[in-house]
Design a protein around this motif. Structure first.
Motif, PDB file in Angstrom:
ATOM      1  N   UNK A   3       0.855  -1.183   0.000  1.00 58.49           N
ATOM      2  CA  UNK A   3       0.000   0.000   0.000  1.00 58.49           C
ATOM      3  C   UNK A   3       0.895   1.238   0.000  1.00 58.49           C
ATOM      4  N   UNK A   4       0.483   2.238  -0.765  1.00 63.75           N
ATOM      5  CA  UNK A   4       1.172   3.529  -0.745  1.00 63.75           C
ATOM      6  C   UNK A   4       0.133   4.606  -0.485  1.00 63.75           C
ATOM      7  N   UNK A   5       0.368   5.435   0.530  1.00 59.96           N
ATOM      8  CA  UNK A   5      -0.583   6.486   0.862  1.00 59.96           C
ATOM      9  C   UNK A   5      -0.716   7.486  -0.283  1.00 59.96           C
ATOM     10  N   UNK A   6      -1.951   7.761  -0.692  1.00 61.35           N
ATOM     11  CA  UNK A   6      -2.194   8.712  -1.780  1.00 61.35           C
ATOM     12  C   UNK A   6      -2.681  10.052  -1.264  1.00 61.35           C
ATOM     13  N   UNK A   7      -3.666  10.001  -0.352  1.00 61.26           N
ATOM     14  CA  UNK A   7      -4.293  11.249   0.081  1.00 61.26           C
ATOM     15  C   UNK A   7      -5.062  10.980   1.369  1.00 61.26           C
ATOM     16  N   UNK A   8      -5.066  11.947   2.257  1.00 55.48           N
ATOM     17  CA  UNK A   8      -5.922  11.887   3.444  1.00 55.48           C
ATOM     18  C   UNK A   8      -6.701  13.191   3.540  1.00 55.48           C
ATOM     19  N   UNK A   9      -7.948  13.088   3.956  1.00 51.51           N
ATOM     20  CA  UNK A   9      -8.785  14.268   4.176  1.00 51.51           C
ATOM     21  C   UNK A   9      -9.134  14.327   5.656  1.00 51.51           C
ATOM     22  N   UNK A  10      -8.609  15.339   6.350  1.00 51.29           N
ATOM     23  CA  UNK A  10      -8.941  15.532   7.754  1.00 51.29           C
ATOM     24  C   UNK A  10     -10.330  16.160   7.849  1.00 51.29           C
ATOM     25  N   UNK A  11     -11.040  15.881   8.926  1.00 46.74           N
ATOM     26  CA  UNK A  11     -12.379  16.462   9.131  1.00 46.74           C
ATOM     27  C   UNK A  11     -13.272  16.292   7.899  1.00 46.74           C
ATOM     28  N   UNK A  12     -13.215  15.095   7.331  1.00 46.10           N
ATOM     29  CA  UNK A  12     -14.061  14.786   6.173  1.00 46.10           C
ATOM     30  C   UNK A  12     -15.537  14.856   6.559  1.00 46.10           C
ATOM     31  N   UNK A  13     -15.822  14.504   7.800  1.00 45.13           N
ATOM     32  CA  UNK A  13     -17.157  14.665   8.387  1.00 45.13           C
ATOM     33  C   UNK A  13     -17.001  15.429   9.700  1.00 45.13           C
ATOM     34  N   UNK A  43     -21.690  11.066   2.415  1.00 47.22           N
ATOM     35  CA  UNK A  43     -20.967  11.901   1.453  1.00 47.22           C
ATOM     36  C   UNK A  43     -20.397  11.055   0.323  1.00 47.22           C
ATOM     37  N   UNK A  44     -20.296  11.685  -0.846  1.00 49.50           N
ATOM     38  CA  UNK A  44     -19.744  11.045  -2.038  1.00 49.50           C
ATOM     39  C   UNK A  44     -18.485  11.784  -2.460  1.00 49.50           C
ATOM     40  N   UNK A  45     -17.417  10.994  -2.743  1.00 47.86           N
ATOM     41  CA  UNK A  45     -16.097  11.557  -3.016  1.00 47.86           C
ATOM     42  C   UNK A  45     -15.538  11.001  -4.320  1.00 47.86           C
ATOM     43  N   UNK A  46     -14.749  11.823  -5.025  1.00 42.45           N
ATOM     44  CA  UNK A  46     -14.055  11.362  -6.228  1.00 42.45           C
ATOM     45  C   UNK A  46     -12.956  10.370  -5.832  1.00 42.45           C
ATOM     46  N   UNK A  47     -12.694   9.365  -6.685  1.00 44.40           N
ATOM     47  CA  UNK A  47     -11.821   8.273  -6.260  1.00 44.40           C
ATOM     48  C   UNK A  47     -10.329   8.580  -6.241  1.00 44.40           C
ATOM     49  N   UNK A  48      -9.876   9.583  -6.982  1.00 47.53           N
ATOM     50  CA  UNK A  48      -8.438   9.821  -7.071  1.00 47.53           C
ATOM     51  C   UNK A  48      -7.936  10.907  -6.130  1.00 47.53           C
ATOM     52  N   UNK A  49      -8.765  11.936  -5.918  1.00 49.09           N
ATOM     53  CA  UNK A  49      -8.294  13.059  -5.117  1.00 49.09           C
ATOM     54  C   UNK A  49      -9.178  13.333  -3.896  1.00 49.09           C
ATOM     55  N   UNK A  50     -10.198  12.472  -3.689  1.00 44.54           N
ATOM     56  CA  UNK A  50     -11.120  12.637  -2.554  1.00 44.54           C
ATOM     57  C   UNK A  50     -11.737  14.032  -2.515  1.00 44.54           C
ATOM     58  N   UNK A  51     -12.067  14.543  -3.684  1.00 46.16           N
ATOM     59  CA  UNK A  51     -12.817  15.803  -3.737  1.00 46.16           C
ATOM     60  C   UNK A  51     -14.282  15.499  -3.447  1.00 46.16           C
ATOM     61  N   UNK A  52     -14.882  16.269  -2.539  1.00 46.29           N
ATOM     62  CA  UNK A  52     -16.273  16.045  -2.161  1.00 46.29           C
ATOM     63  C   UNK A  52     -17.202  16.403  -3.322  1.00 46.29           C
ATOM     64  N   UNK A  53     -18.050  15.446  -3.697  1.00 45.33           N
ATOM     65  CA  UNK A  53     -19.008  15.665  -4.784  1.00 45.33           C
ATOM     66  C   UNK A  53     -20.376  16.076  -4.265  1.00 45.33           C
ATOM     67  N   UNK A  54     -20.788  15.471  -3.139  1.00 49.15           N
ATOM     68  CA  UNK A  54     -22.164  15.672  -2.695  1.00 49.15           C
ATOM     69  C   UNK A  54     -22.296  15.268  -1.235  1.00 49.15           C
ATOM     70  N   UNK A  55     -23.161  15.953  -0.523  1.00 47.82           N
ATOM     71  CA  UNK A  55     -23.496  15.577   0.853  1.00 47.82           C
ATOM     72  C   UNK A  55     -24.986  15.279   0.915  1.00 47.82           C
ATOM     73  N   UNK A  56     -25.320  14.081   1.389  1.00 45.31           N
ATOM     74  CA  UNK A  56     -26.719  13.647   1.480  1.00 45.31           C
ATOM     75  C   UNK A  56     -27.172  13.663   2.933  1.00 45.31           C
ATOM     76  N   UNK A  57     -28.336  14.241   3.155  1.00 44.53           N
ATOM     77  CA  UNK A  57     -28.919  14.222   4.496  1.00 44.53           C
ATOM     78  C   UNK A  57     -30.236  13.443   4.450  1.00 44.53           C
ATOM     79  N   UNK A  58     -30.800  13.188   5.591  1.00 44.27           N
ATOM     80  CA  UNK A  58     -32.061  12.462   5.620  1.00 44.27           C
ATOM     81  C   UNK A  58     -32.226  11.611   6.860  1.00 44.27           C
ATOM     82  N   UNK A  59     -31.127  11.305   7.533  1.00 40.80           N
ATOM     83  CA  UNK A  59     -31.209  10.540   8.786  1.00 40.80           C
ATOM     84  C   UNK A  59     -31.240  11.502   9.978  1.00 40.80           C
TER      85      UNK A  59
END
Length: 318
Positions: A3-13, A43-59
Motif C-alpha cells: 500500500x502507498x498512501x495517496x491522500x488523506x482528508x482531515x475532518x471529512x465529516x 458523502x460522495x467523493x471522487x476516487x483519485x483526489x477525494x474531492x467532495x461531490x455531494x453531501x446527502x442528508x435524511x437521517x
C-alpha cells in the motif's frame, strides 16, 4: 504487494466516520467513494483526489452502514434511527425508506445481482431481505436459538446481528453476531444451514473472496481475522497481529490480500499466501471503522479507510 498512501482528508465529516464503500462507475461517471458518519450525513467523493461531490442528508441519528447497488445508480444507508434510506446516487432523490424497528441496523449489503438488499437486524437476531424492485420485505432469516433446557434472555442478546455478507454467487447470506457466532443461510429456501465457530467476541465484518467463492473472512473483537470454507463449515486459518478489536475487513480484487482496520488505529495489509501482515499503515489517530477496496480494475487498485478521527485515507494497492 504493498500500500502507498495517496491522500488523506482531515475532518471529512463533523463526527466519527463509521462506514465506507465504493459506488461502481456508470456510463456517465467514474466510481465514487461513499462514506457515512455519526454526523447523520452520507458523502460522495471522487476516487483519485477525494474531492467532495455531494453531501446527502435524511437521517436523524448517526449513519452506521452504507451499501452500493452493483449498477452504480442507487445506494442505501442505515442509521441508529432504525431506518434504511435508499437513494439515487446522482440526484440524491430518496427512492425508498425502509423501517427496521425495533432495532438499529448495523450493516446492509446488496446481493451481487442487485435484486435483494440484506439488512442485519440487530437485536431481532435476524437478517431481513428486501426486494429492490418493490422494496417489500421478502424474507426474515432468523438465527436459531441454542438448544438447551432454558433459553435465557441473555442468549438472545448475544445473538445481536452486527454484520452481513453475500457469497459471490448470491446463493448464501452470512451474518456475524455479538457472541462470535457466524450463521450461514440458503437464500432461495430462506433456510439456516450452519454456524461457523472460532470467534468468542463480536464479529464486526464479514467479506467473501471475489476469486474463491467459498472463502469467507471475519473480523472480530478478539483481535483475530479468521478464514473459513463457508460451505464446508471449517475454519481454514486464523491471522493475528492487531493489538485490539478488528473492526473491518475487505478482500482485494485479485483475491491475494486482505486489508483490515482496527481499534488499535492501524490499517494492515495481509498476504494470504503467507497468512501474515506485510504492512501496517498508521495514518489514523483513532480507531479504524472501515476499509474498502475499489472492486475490479486491472492495474493499480485503490483502498480507502475511515476512522473515528473524522478522516478518510486513500491508498494505492499494487
Amino acid at each position: 504487494m504493498k500500500l502507498a498512501g495517496l491522500k488523506s482528508v482531515e475532518n471529512a465529516h463533523d463526527e466519527s466516520v463509521w462506514a465506507a464503500t465504493w459506488v461502481p462507475a456508470t456510463d456517465a461517471r467514474s466510481a465514487l467513494l461513499l462514506t457515512g458518519s455519526l454526523d447523520e450525513t452520507v458523502k460522495l467523493w471522487k476516487p483519485d483526489d477525494l474531492l467532495l461531490q455531494r453531501t446527502n442528508t435524511g437521517h436523524c441519528l448517526g449513519v452506521a452502514s452504507v451499501a452500493a447497488h452493483p449498477s452504480g445508480h442507487i445506494a442505501a444507508s442505515s442509521s441508529l434511527d432504525s431506518f434504511v434510506r435508499v437513494f439515487d446516487v446522482d440526484t440524491n432523490v430518496t427512492i425508498a425508506t425502509l423501517e427496521a424497528p425495533p432495532s438499529e441496523v448495523w450493516q446492509l449489503r446488496f446481493d451481487p445481482k442487485g435484486t435483494i438488499l440484506a439488512v442485519a437486524g440487530g437485536s431481532s437476531a435476524s437478517v431481513k431481505l428486501w426486494d429492490t424492485a418493490t422494496w417489500n420485505l421478502v424474507a426474515t432469516l432468523s438465527i436459531p436459538r441454542p438448544e438447551g433446557p432454558k433459553p435465557s434472555d441473555k442468549s438472545s442478546s448475544k445473538k445481536f446481528v452486527l454484520s452481513v455478507a453475500w457469497s459471490p454467487d448470491g446463493r448464501r447470506v452470512t451474518c456475524g453476531s455479538m457472541d462470535g457466532t457466524i450463521s450461514v443461510f440458503d437464500v432461495a429456501r430462506a433456510k439456516f444451514l450452519h454456524h461457523l465457530e472460532g470467534h468468542f467476541m463480536p464479529v464486526r465484518t464479514l467479506a467473501y473472496s471475489p476469486t474463491e467463492p467459498r472463502l469467507l473472512f471475519s473480523a472480530s473483537d478478539d483481535a483475530h481475522v479468521n478464514m473459513y470454507d463457508a460451505e464446508g463449515k471449517t475454519m481454514v486459518g486464523a491471522m493475528s497481529g492487531h493489538s485490539s478489536w478488528v473492526l473491518s475487513v475487505d478482500v482485494s480484487p485479485d483475491g491475494a490480500a486482505i486489508a483490515t482496520g482496527s481499534s488499535d488505529r492501524t490499517v494492515r495489509l495481509w498476504d494470504l499466501s503467507m497468512r501474515a501482515a506485510v504492512q501496517t499503515m498508521s495514518n489514523h489517530t483513532d480507531q479504524v471503522w472501515g476499509v474498502t477496496f475499489l472492486p475490479g480494475g486491472g492495474g493499480a487498485g485503490r483502498l480507502a479507510s475511515v476512522s473515528d478521527d473524522k478522516s478518510i485515507s486513500l491508498y494505492d494497492y499494487s
